[in-house]
Design a protein around this motif. Structure first.
Motif, PDB file in Angstrom:
ATOM      1  N   LEU A 231      38.083  32.078  44.892  1.00 51.60           N
ATOM      2  CA  LEU A 231      37.552  31.431  46.085  1.00 51.60           C
ATOM      3  C   LEU A 231      36.146  31.919  46.458  1.00 51.60           C
ATOM      4  O   LEU A 231      35.493  31.326  47.311  1.00 51.60           O
ATOM      5  N   LYS A 232      35.684  32.980  45.828  1.00 59.81           N
ATOM      6  CA  LYS A 232      34.336  33.483  46.099  1.00 59.81           C
ATOM      7  C   LYS A 232      33.306  32.727  45.264  1.00 59.81           C
ATOM      8  O   LYS A 232      33.631  32.100  44.257  1.00 59.81           O
ATOM      9  N   ASP A 233      32.044  32.791  45.706  1.00 54.85           N
ATOM     10  CA  ASP A 233      30.968  32.249  44.883  1.00 54.85           C
ATOM     11  C   ASP A 233      30.916  33.003  43.554  1.00 54.85           C
ATOM     12  O   ASP A 233      31.254  34.194  43.486  1.00 54.85           O
ATOM     13  N   HIS A 234      30.452  32.328  42.522  1.00 51.58           N
ATOM     14  CA  HIS A 234      30.492  32.894  41.173  1.00 51.58           C
ATOM     15  C   HIS A 234      29.848  34.279  41.104  1.00 51.58           C
ATOM     16  O   HIS A 234      30.390  35.209  40.490  1.00 51.58           O
ATOM     17  N   GLY A 235      28.708  34.434  41.723  1.00 48.91           N
ATOM     18  CA  GLY A 235      27.990  35.695  41.647  1.00 48.91           C
ATOM     19  C   GLY A 235      28.637  36.829  42.409  1.00 48.91           C
ATOM     20  O   GLY A 235      28.280  37.995  42.199  1.00 48.91           O
ATOM     21  N   ASP A 236      29.574  36.500  43.301  1.00 48.37           N
ATOM     22  CA  ASP A 236      30.227  37.529  44.116  1.00 48.37           C
ATOM     23  C   ASP A 236      31.582  37.958  43.559  1.00 48.37           C
ATOM     24  O   ASP A 236      32.223  38.842  44.118  1.00 48.37           O
ATOM     25  N   ARG A 237      32.017  37.345  42.473  1.00 50.63           N
ATOM     26  CA  ARG A 237      33.347  37.634  41.949  1.00 50.63           C
ATOM     27  C   ARG A 237      33.395  38.988  41.244  1.00 50.63           C
ATOM     28  O   ARG A 237      32.483  39.345  40.488  1.00 50.63           O
ATOM     29  N   ASP A 238      34.480  39.710  41.493  1.00 52.65           N
ATOM     30  CA  ASP A 238      34.702  41.012  40.870  1.00 52.65           C
ATOM     31  C   ASP A 238      35.630  40.817  39.668  1.00 52.65           C
ATOM     32  O   ASP A 238      36.841  40.987  39.765  1.00 52.65           O
ATOM     33  N   MET A 239      35.035  40.469  38.543  1.00 52.96           N
ATOM     34  CA  MET A 239      35.835  40.212  37.349  1.00 52.96           C
ATOM     35  C   MET A 239      36.480  41.487  36.824  1.00 52.96           C
ATOM     36  O   MET A 239      37.547  41.449  36.198  1.00 52.96           O
ATOM     37  N   ALA A 240      35.863  42.630  37.091  1.00 53.03           N
ATOM     38  CA  ALA A 240      36.447  43.903  36.659  1.00 53.03           C
ATOM     39  C   ALA A 240      37.775  44.154  37.358  1.00 53.03           C
ATOM     40  O   ALA A 240      38.719  44.675  36.751  1.00 53.03           O
ATOM     41  N   ALA A 241      37.859  43.770  38.639  1.00 52.25           N
ATOM     42  CA  ALA A 241      39.116  43.953  39.377  1.00 52.25           C
ATOM     43  C   ALA A 241      40.224  43.101  38.760  1.00 52.25           C
ATOM     44  O   ALA A 241      41.380  43.532  38.672  1.00 52.25           O
ATOM     45  N   ILE A 242      39.863  41.901  38.316  1.00 52.88           N
ATOM     46  CA  ILE A 242      40.855  41.028  37.675  1.00 52.88           C
ATOM     47  C   ILE A 242      41.314  41.632  36.355  1.00 52.88           C
ATOM     48  O   ILE A 242      42.510  41.660  36.046  1.00 52.88           O
ATOM     49  N   ARG A 243      40.365  42.133  35.562  1.00 51.50           N
ATOM     50  CA  ARG A 243      40.732  42.755  34.286  1.00 51.50           C
ATOM     51  C   ARG A 243      41.602  43.990  34.509  1.00 51.50           C
ATOM     52  O   ARG A 243      42.595  44.202  33.810  1.00 51.50           O
ATOM     53  N   ASP A 244      41.235  44.812  35.492  1.00 57.29           N
ATOM     54  CA  ASP A 244      41.968  46.056  35.737  1.00 57.29           C
ATOM     55  C   ASP A 244      43.418  45.800  36.127  1.00 57.29           C
ATOM     56  O   ASP A 244      44.335  46.476  35.646  1.00 57.29           O
ATOM     57  N   ILE A 245      43.636  44.826  37.024  1.00 58.89           N
ATOM     58  CA  ILE A 245      45.020  44.567  37.447  1.00 58.89           C
ATOM     59  C   ILE A 245      45.797  43.906  36.305  1.00 58.89           C
ATOM     60  O   ILE A 245      47.005  44.129  36.159  1.00 58.89           O
ATOM     61  N   GLY A 246      45.120  43.152  35.449  1.00 59.48           N
ATOM     62  CA  GLY A 246      45.791  42.581  34.288  1.00 59.48           C
ATOM     63  C   GLY A 246      46.267  43.653  33.325  1.00 59.48           C
ATOM     64  O   GLY A 246      47.402  43.604  32.824  1.00 59.48           O
ATOM     65  N   VAL A 247      45.416  44.636  33.087  1.00 58.11           N
ATOM     66  CA  VAL A 247      45.791  45.758  32.226  1.00 58.11           C
ATOM     67  C   VAL A 247      46.944  46.535  32.843  1.00 58.11           C
ATOM     68  O   VAL A 247      47.903  46.932  32.161  1.00 58.11           O
TER      69      VAL A 247
END
Length: 273
Positions: A231-247
């Motif tokens: 839901l955030k603008d593309h530049g504001d997204r924390d993709m690392a947080a998504i990867r971390d919780i996936g791991v």
């Protein structure tokens, strides 16, 4: 609904905010029925205390927000306080500042939240409901934001959530007219996710909560984090947080338990780790 014991109730804001737990479900009640659960500043502060305590309770996996009585979820801000606390721009800004921490806490809450809505859900009540993850409403519910009828601005956060749920055109119609809509209309435009007969609302809400509570907490956390980033603008997204919780999910005991339970054809017993 699971047959779970209700733990002792705790109150805040002179009893106008109530908190209790039922198994893995936390329940917060807006308890100001004489004013159709209108929110005072003290109630906002009490809500923050209740949310914080349920957040820090390791046994609680999901939180329900509901209103006392059958007339309202939250009918809005307590207008009787406006003359003293929101009579001009400076006073209104101070009021907003004092309640900002509680709004932010609910908006960024780490556990799933469900708004169980019966009766009036207006103004500030709409904000509370929109900040929840899921909205389940009774057929007698009414929704609206009467800011235009009071001469006040609703605020960026509230309108951001409204637009994300119903789109800009419906947001404009609701805001420009101050109109109220019924539960069926709210469901049609995406403001709520379920509408149920009044006498079925609470048990159905608890069934949803119990189902969520029984699922894997890390997997739910992953979904919550990822949706928030989407839901955030593309530049504001924390993709690392998504990867971390996936791991974390893939390396968790719960993932192993889920696989084992599937093979053994039994219900999994998730521990959140």
């Amino acid at each position: 609904m699971l047959d779970t014991p209700i733990n002792k109730q705790k109150s805040y804001a002179d009893g106008k905010i109530l908190r209790k737990t039922a198994g893995g479900v936390g329940i917060i009640t807006f308890n100001n029925p004489e004013k159709r659960n209108a929110m005072s500043l003290a109630m906002w502060e009490g809500l923050g205390h209740a949310l914080s305590e349920l957040r820090d309770d390791p046994e609680v996996r999901v939180v329900i927000l509901t209103g006392a009585g059958d007339k309202a979820f939250v009918s809005g801000a307590d207008i009787s306080q406006f003359e003293q606390e929101r009579h001009n721009a400076q006073a209104s800004e101070e009021y907003s500042r004092k309640s900002a921490a509680q709004r932010t806490l609910l908006a960024n809450y780490p556990k799933p939240t469900i708004a169980c809505i019966r009766g009036f859900c207006l103004g500030g009540g709409m904000l509370v409901a929109m900040l929840a993850d899921i909205r389940i409403a009774a057929t007698n519910s009414q929704f609206g934001i009467p800011a235009a009828k009071l001469g006040i601005a609703y605020g960026y956060d509230g309108l951001k959530h409204l637009v994300s749920l119903v789109g800009p055109s419906w947001a404009r119609l609701l805001m420009y007219t101050g109109m109220r809509i019924d539960a069926a209309e709210a469901l049609r435009i995406g403001l709520v996710e379920r509408v149920l007969p009044d006498d079925e609302l609470w048990n159905a809400t608890m069934d949803f909560a119990d189902t969520i509570s029984a699922n894997a907490p890390l997997a739910i956390k992953a979904a919550k984090i990822t949706v928030a980033q989407v839901l955030k603008d593309h530049g504001d997204r924390d993709m690392a947080a998504i990867r971390d919780i996936g791991v974390a999910c893939m390396d968790s005991e719960d993932f192993r338990e889920g696989r084992q339970a599937f093979m053994e054809k039994r219900k999994p017993r998730f521990k959140g780790r």
